[in-house]
Design a protein around this motif. Sequence first.
Motif, PDB file in Angstrom:
ATOM      1  N   PRO A  65     -59.534   3.413 -73.388  1.00  0.00           N
ATOM      2  CA  PRO A  65     -59.944   4.408 -72.397  1.00  0.00           C
ATOM      3  C   PRO A  65     -59.636   5.839 -72.835  1.00  0.00           C
ATOM      4  CG  PRO A  65     -57.857   3.437 -71.762  1.00  0.00           C
ATOM      5  CD  PRO A  65     -58.313   2.688 -72.984  1.00  0.00           C
ATOM      6  N   VAL A  66     -60.559   6.734 -72.532  1.00  0.00           N
ATOM      7  CA  VAL A  66     -60.303   8.172 -72.566  1.00  0.00           C
ATOM      8  C   VAL A  66     -60.710   8.698 -71.200  1.00  0.00           C
ATOM      9  CG1 VAL A  66     -60.800  10.393 -73.637  1.00  0.00           C
ATOM     10  CG2 VAL A  66     -60.754   8.336 -75.046  1.00  0.00           C
ATOM     11  N   VAL A  67     -59.732   9.037 -70.372  1.00  0.00           N
ATOM     12  CA  VAL A  67     -59.992   9.457 -68.991  1.00  0.00           C
ATOM     13  C   VAL A  67     -59.511  10.886 -68.800  1.00  0.00           C
ATOM     14  CG1 VAL A  67     -59.510   9.011 -66.558  1.00  0.00           C
ATOM     15  CG2 VAL A  67     -59.761   7.091 -68.154  1.00  0.00           C
ATOM     16  N   THR A  68     -60.386  11.734 -68.279  1.00  0.00           N
ATOM     17  CA  THR A  68     -60.031  13.124 -68.007  1.00  0.00           C
ATOM     18  C   THR A  68     -60.374  13.446 -66.559  1.00  0.00           C
ATOM     19  OG1 THR A  68     -62.178  13.816 -68.894  1.00  0.00           O
ATOM     20  CG2 THR A  68     -60.301  13.895 -70.384  1.00  0.00           C
ATOM     21  N   VAL A  69     -59.456  14.113 -65.899  1.00  0.00           N
ATOM     22  CA  VAL A  69     -59.596  14.449 -64.483  1.00  0.00           C
ATOM     23  C   VAL A  69     -60.000  15.911 -64.350  1.00  0.00           C
ATOM     24  CG1 VAL A  69     -58.404  14.534 -62.257  1.00  0.00           C
ATOM     25  CG2 VAL A  69     -57.845  12.737 -63.916  1.00  0.00           C
ATOM     26  N   ALA A  70     -60.935  16.190 -63.450  1.00  0.00           N
ATOM     27  CA  ALA A  70     -61.402  17.558 -63.238  1.00  0.00           C
ATOM     28  C   ALA A  70     -60.286  18.411 -62.631  1.00  0.00           C
ATOM     29  CB  ALA A  70     -62.621  17.556 -62.317  1.00  0.00           C
ATOM     30  N   PRO A  71     -60.353  19.739 -62.806  1.00  0.00           N
ATOM     31  CA  PRO A  71     -59.303  20.623 -62.281  1.00  0.00           C
ATOM     32  C   PRO A  71     -59.060  20.476 -60.782  1.00  0.00           C
ATOM     33  CG  PRO A  71     -60.643  21.816 -63.854  1.00  0.00           C
ATOM     34  CD  PRO A  71     -61.310  20.479 -63.655  1.00  0.00           C
ATOM     35  N   ASP A  72     -60.095  20.113 -59.995  1.00  0.00           N
ATOM     36  CA  ASP A  72     -59.891  19.971 -58.552  1.00  0.00           C
ATOM     37  C   ASP A  72     -59.324  18.605 -58.173  1.00  0.00           C
ATOM     38  OD1 ASP A  72     -62.028  18.286 -58.949  1.00  0.00           O
ATOM     39  OD2 ASP A  72     -63.388  19.304 -57.555  1.00  0.00           O
ATOM     40  N   CYS A  73     -59.137  17.727 -59.161  1.00  0.00           N
ATOM     41  CA  CYS A  73     -58.579  16.378 -58.941  1.00  0.00           C
ATOM     42  C   CYS A  73     -59.420  15.545 -57.976  1.00  0.00           C
ATOM     43  CB  CYS A  73     -57.131  16.463 -58.436  1.00  0.00           C
ATOM     44  SG  CYS A  73     -56.003  17.178 -59.645  1.00  0.00           S
ATOM     45  N   LYS A  74     -60.693  15.873 -57.831  1.00  0.00           N
ATOM     46  CA  LYS A  74     -61.575  15.110 -56.944  1.00  0.00           C
ATOM     47  C   LYS A  74     -62.597  14.282 -57.726  1.00  0.00           C
ATOM     48  CE  LYS A  74     -59.765  16.702 -53.179  1.00  0.00           C
ATOM     49  NZ  LYS A  74     -60.492  17.640 -52.304  1.00  0.00           N
ATOM     50  N   THR A  75     -62.786  14.597 -58.987  1.00  0.00           N
ATOM     51  CA  THR A  75     -63.704  13.835 -59.839  1.00  0.00           C
ATOM     52  C   THR A  75     -63.042  13.596 -61.191  1.00  0.00           C
ATOM     53  OG1 THR A  75     -64.796  15.817 -60.706  1.00  0.00           O
ATOM     54  CG2 THR A  75     -65.752  14.812 -58.724  1.00  0.00           C
ATOM     55  N   ALA A  76     -63.569  12.643 -61.923  1.00  0.00           N
ATOM     56  CA  ALA A  76     -63.031  12.329 -63.250  1.00  0.00           C
ATOM     57  C   ALA A  76     -64.131  11.713 -64.093  1.00  0.00           C
ATOM     58  CB  ALA A  76     -61.847  11.370 -63.136  1.00  0.00           C
ATOM     59  N   ARG A  77     -63.889  11.676 -65.394  1.00  0.00           N
ATOM     60  CA  ARG A  77     -64.814  11.019 -66.312  1.00  0.00           C
ATOM     61  C   ARG A  77     -64.008  10.098 -67.222  1.00  0.00           C
ATOM     62  NH1 ARG A  77     -69.529  14.991 -68.406  1.00  0.00           N
ATOM     63  NH2 ARG A  77     -70.390  12.932 -68.823  1.00  0.00           N
ATOM     64  N   GLY A  78     -64.642   9.007 -67.631  1.00  0.00           N
ATOM     65  CA  GLY A  78     -63.946   8.048 -68.474  1.00  0.00           C
ATOM     66  C   GLY A  78     -64.884   7.377 -69.460  1.00  0.00           C
ATOM     67  N   ARG A  79     -64.406   7.173 -70.661  1.00  0.00           N
ATOM     68  CA  ARG A  79     -65.154   6.456 -71.690  1.00  0.00           C
ATOM     69  C   ARG A  79     -64.375   5.180 -72.016  1.00  0.00           C
ATOM     70  NH1 ARG A  79     -68.821   8.581 -75.707  1.00  0.00           N
ATOM     71  NH2 ARG A  79     -69.072   7.223 -77.527  1.00  0.00           N
ATOM     72  N   TRP A  80     -65.079   4.035 -72.051  1.00  0.00           N
ATOM     73  CA  TRP A  80     -64.460   2.738 -72.296  1.00  0.00           C
ATOM     74  C   TRP A  80     -65.275   1.958 -73.318  1.00  0.00           C
ATOM     75  CZ3 TRP A  80     -60.144   1.473 -69.250  1.00  0.00           C
ATOM     76  CH2 TRP A  80     -59.933   2.293 -68.141  1.00  0.00           C
ATOM     77  N   HIS A  81     -64.594   1.164 -74.097  1.00  0.00           N
ATOM     78  CA  HIS A  81     -65.266   0.223 -74.993  1.00  0.00           C
ATOM     79  C   HIS A  81     -65.091  -1.175 -74.412  1.00  0.00           C
ATOM     80  CE1 HIS A  81     -66.821  -0.509 -79.197  1.00  0.00           C
ATOM     81  NE2 HIS A  81     -66.585  -1.735 -78.773  1.00  0.00           N
ATOM     82  N   ASP A 419     -50.545   9.161 -70.699  1.00  0.00           N
ATOM     83  CA  ASP A 419     -52.007   9.147 -70.636  1.00  0.00           C
ATOM     84  C   ASP A 419     -52.614   9.986 -71.756  1.00  0.00           C
ATOM     85  OD1 ASP A 419     -51.976   7.524 -68.407  1.00  0.00           O
ATOM     86  OD2 ASP A 419     -52.014   9.197 -66.999  1.00  0.00           O
ATOM     87  N   ALA A 420     -51.982  11.103 -72.066  1.00  0.00           N
ATOM     88  CA  ALA A 420     -52.493  11.968 -73.137  1.00  0.00           C
ATOM     89  C   ALA A 420     -52.436  11.254 -74.478  1.00  0.00           C
ATOM     90  CB  ALA A 420     -51.689  13.264 -73.182  1.00  0.00           C
ATOM     91  N   ALA A 421     -51.327  10.564 -74.743  1.00  0.00           N
ATOM     92  CA  ALA A 421     -51.197   9.845 -76.013  1.00  0.00           C
ATOM     93  C   ALA A 421     -52.245   8.741 -76.126  1.00  0.00           C
ATOM     94  CB  ALA A 421     -49.791   9.261 -76.126  1.00  0.00           C
ATOM     95  N   GLU A 422     -52.478   8.033 -75.013  1.00  0.00           N
ATOM     96  CA  GLU A 422     -53.494   6.986 -75.028  1.00  0.00           C
ATOM     97  C   GLU A 422     -54.880   7.587 -75.239  1.00  0.00           C
ATOM     98  OE1 GLU A 422     -54.200   2.846 -72.724  1.00  0.00           O
ATOM     99  OE2 GLU A 422     -53.990   4.596 -71.421  1.00  0.00           O
ATOM    100  N   ASN A 423     -55.160   8.693 -74.579  1.00  0.00           N
ATOM    101  CA  ASN A 423     -56.445   9.368 -74.787  1.00  0.00           C
ATOM    102  C   ASN A 423     -56.644   9.751 -76.246  1.00  0.00           C
ATOM    103  OD1 ASN A 423     -57.290   9.221 -72.151  1.00  0.00           O
ATOM    104  ND2 ASN A 423     -57.212  11.417 -71.745  1.00  0.00           N
ATOM    105  N   LEU A 424     -55.599  10.283 -76.864  1.00  0.00           N
ATOM    106  CA  LEU A 424     -55.722  10.755 -78.240  1.00  0.00           C
ATOM    107  C   LEU A 424     -56.002   9.616 -79.212  1.00  0.00           C
ATOM    108  CD1 LEU A 424     -52.858  13.408 -78.318  1.00  0.00           C
ATOM    109  CD2 LEU A 424     -55.300  13.856 -78.630  1.00  0.00           C
ATOM    110  N   VAL A 425     -55.256   8.529 -79.096  1.00  0.00           N
ATOM    111  CA  VAL A 425     -55.474   7.431 -80.030  1.00  0.00           C
ATOM    112  C   VAL A 425     -56.829   6.770 -79.782  1.00  0.00           C
ATOM    113  CG1 VAL A 425     -54.377   5.574 -78.690  1.00  0.00           C
ATOM    114  CG2 VAL A 425     -54.314   5.501 -81.188  1.00  0.00           C
TER     115      VAL A 425
END
Length: 444
Positions: A65-81, A419-425
């Motif tokens: 997973p690479v998950v990033t949360v929008a600045p307003d914390c109301k939406t997010a995006r995620g990429r998964w294999h 979460d940041a470390a998991e996103n990076l790898v």
Amino acid sequence: SYAHYAELGLWLDLGDLFARDGVAHYAQGDYRGPESLRKFYLQELGRGQMGLAEGRIYPHIMIQPVVTVAPDCKTARGRWHVIAMLGSYGASASWAGVVYENRYVFEDGVWKISELSYNSQYSGRYNPPGVSLSKWDLPYHFTAQSAGAPLGNSALPVSADVSLVSATLETLQQRWGELARRGQQLLDETDVLNLQHTYGYYFDQKMWAAVASLFANDGTIELGLRGVYAGRAKIRRALNVIGGERLSDDEVNDHLQLATVVHIAPGGRTAKARGIELSVSGTKGKGAQWEEGIFENEYVKVDGIWKILKVHYYPRVITDYELGWAKDAKPASGPSAAFPPDRPPTEAYGTYPKMYYPRFHNNNPVTGVAVQYPPGITPDSTQRSSTPAALPSPPRSVKEFTARLTELEKQIDSSSAYDAAENLVSAYGYYLDDSRDEDRKSVV
């Protein structure tokens, strides 16, 4: 949760994970809203029935997973294999690789899927072998620079919140208590995830003493239908007998711990987790096998350290590595005659091509109600409610507020760093997949 519901054909719960106006883009077309998606899953994927027919296999293992949360914390995006094992006994077997680029929304107090984009990358017959490649270079929602900042710039300065300026001490204490509870819950979830993954790495190397050390003194392990072993000494000896004393040079014994969903109990002293174990084991020149299964484990915090209380692993499919799951299906092993268990298996069930539904310890994360199984299968009566833990006692003075806020900041920073470390790898892996060397180097 999406992966776990798909694997067992729990089509109604799968559709319930979407927002009111949520949309899914599949090869068959676009489907909008939970009701439309439930119907699509039931009719197209389930072939008109809840659950999976016996002889069918459908794991959709979501990783990277690479998950990033929008600045307003109301939406997010995620990429998964996704790694999918598809087919049916006596007919077909194939692998499939998929990348999801998803959007999420915080709606009605819970996170939901607002948009799901299914992007096929490859599919291949197991035997005889054959591979079909699809689109690889898909758009990324993140950059090499943003992958390591899962929360972006969402933190607002305290002075920007007018409600805090006029708040009473009692209101501030209540708000602090809620944040402290959530911060501790995030930290506990990270610790439990690390504990479960450590178990997997030690298991890979047959480091049985290290595996046993992860358990509480009264911990138990139940692997398939082998029965229950209680206590660290029994667990270590059982693993020696079942798995062999050490890993040889010509042997592989990988047991990947994947798609782990953790829930911390109210009070923060116990936890449960559901995940998928994908393993390949064997010895050069002697043969090998695939195995995929589900674990429903329990944990306990002892003197501030999380320990495993119960491992309960349900093998779903066991098959010869060369033949694959269309041609071979092995039963789960029973109790050892050389070292009998302390207790018999807690459940009786068949493995693939038979179908069994290990009960979920948790409710659907969107609806908050029990998982909807096929007719005739009842939920676990011990299924946990979503009642939050009690709030910690609030600070009583400015000095105490300062000290405890500092500790809370450390907890939240620790969870964000995980979460940041998991996103990076994970980002590194995606860039490597696409041969994007400059981006791959940028995440280092």
